[in-house]
Design an enzyme around this catalytic site. Structure first.
Site, PDB file in Angstrom:
ATOM      1  N   ILE A 101     -79.565 102.091  34.318  1.00 23.55           N
ATOM      2  CA  ILE A 101     -79.602 101.629  35.756  1.00 23.55           C
ATOM      3  C   ILE A 101     -78.246 101.120  36.202  1.00 23.55           C
ATOM      4  O   ILE A 101     -77.728 100.365  35.691  1.00 23.55           O
ATOM      5  CB  ILE A 101     -80.577 100.554  35.880  1.00 23.55           C
ATOM      6  N   GLU A 144     -80.533 101.768  26.427  1.00 21.79           N
ATOM      7  CA  GLU A 144     -80.785 100.906  25.177  1.00 21.79           C
ATOM      8  C   GLU A 144     -81.060  99.523  25.559  1.00 21.79           C
ATOM      9  O   GLU A 144     -82.036  98.911  24.851  1.00 21.79           O
ATOM     10  CB  GLU A 144     -79.572 101.023  24.268  1.00 21.79           C
ATOM     11  N   CYS A 182     -77.356  99.905  30.446  1.00 20.07           N
ATOM     12  CA  CYS A 182     -77.587 101.178  29.529  1.00 20.07           C
ATOM     13  C   CYS A 182     -78.943 101.263  29.307  1.00 20.07           C
ATOM     14  O   CYS A 182     -79.845 100.157  29.072  1.00 20.07           O
ATOM     15  CB  CYS A 182     -76.937 101.118  28.212  1.00 20.07           C
TER      16      CYS A 182
HETATM   17  N1  THU Z   1     -74.928 105.143  28.919  1.00 21.04           N
HETATM   18  C1  THU Z   1     -76.312 104.609  28.313  1.00 21.04           C
HETATM   19  O1  THU Z   1     -77.238 104.310  29.265  1.00 21.04           O
HETATM   20  N2  THU Z   1     -76.376 104.795  27.000  1.00 21.04           N
HETATM   21  C2  THU Z   1     -75.489 105.365  26.067  1.00 21.04           C
HETATM   22  O2  THU Z   1     -75.852 105.431  24.960  1.00 21.04           O
HETATM   23  C3  THU Z   1     -74.260 105.772  26.754  1.00 21.04           C
HETATM   24  C4  THU Z   1     -74.057 105.595  28.211  1.00 21.04           C
HETATM   25  C5  THU Z   1     -74.938 105.098  30.466  1.00 21.04           C
HETATM   26  C6  THU Z   1     -74.057 104.173  30.907  1.00 21.04           C
HETATM   27  C7  THU Z   1     -73.876 104.796  32.177  1.00 21.04           C
HETATM   28  O3  THU Z   1     -75.077 104.511  33.212  1.00 21.04           O
HETATM   29  C8  THU Z   1     -73.751 106.359  31.683  1.00 21.04           C
HETATM   30  O4  THU Z   1     -74.655 106.458  30.612  1.00 21.04           O
HETATM   31  C9  THU Z   1     -72.437 106.858  31.819  1.00 21.04           C
HETATM   32  O5  THU Z   1     -71.619 106.108  30.859  1.00 21.04           O
END
Ligand code: THU
Length: 136
Positions: free
Chosen positions: A43, A55, A53
């Site tokens: 988000i 996770e 993220c």
């Molecule tokens: N991101 C995640 O949600 N999880 C990950 O393991 C890697 C990165 C997201 C953060 C951001 O919204 C987008 O991916 C680009 O970095």
């Protein structure tokens, strides 16, 4: 629940990602020891740093609903190879997961790699380093 089933839940959660800035959708699904699944997506925010993220969305949802013991998490993105959690998410996992908690890394092509938190973040800083175990 199998790793593939947990990954399927992460793929579904990924569809709800709010990513107007990176356009990079990530999904996660967290399995607790009672068999409950908490899903999460990334988000983002116009100010960038408040972004969360996938996770951490899943983990914070679980903690806020009273679930504290976990057996596995799956994370997926449309990456050339399997996606791997950022350092901040690894640290948050270390707060709530045992070191041997299974982490499934996946991509939309269907590749799944099984690892553990201990392998992703060896020698993690934690409450033990502050002699704080059991004090909270
Ligand atoms: N991101 C995640 O949600 N999880 C990950 O393991 C890697 C990165 C997201 C953060 C951001 O919204 C987008 O991916 C680009 O970095």
């Amino acid at each position: 629940m199998t790793g593939k089933e947990l990954m399927d839940a992460a793929v579904k959660a990924r569809e709800r990602a709010y990513v107007p800035y990176s356009k990079f959708k990530v999904g996660a699904a967290l399995l607790d020891r009672q068999g409950r699944v908490f899903s999460g997506c990334n988000i983002e925010n116009a100010a960038y740093s408040p972004s969360n993220c996938a996770e951490r969305t899943a983990i914070f949802k679980a903690i806020s609903e009273g679930s504290t013991k976990f057996s596995a998490i799956a994370v997926v993105a449309d990456s050339p190879d399997v996606v791997t959690p950022c350092g901040v998410c690894r640290q948050v996992m270390a707060e709530f997961f045992d070191p041997d908690t299974v982490v499934y890394l996946g991509n939309l092509a269907g590749k799944i790699v099984e690892t553990t938190l201990e392998k992703l973040l060896p020698d993690a800083f934690s409450a033990k380093d502050m002699r704080m175990e059991g004090r909270h």
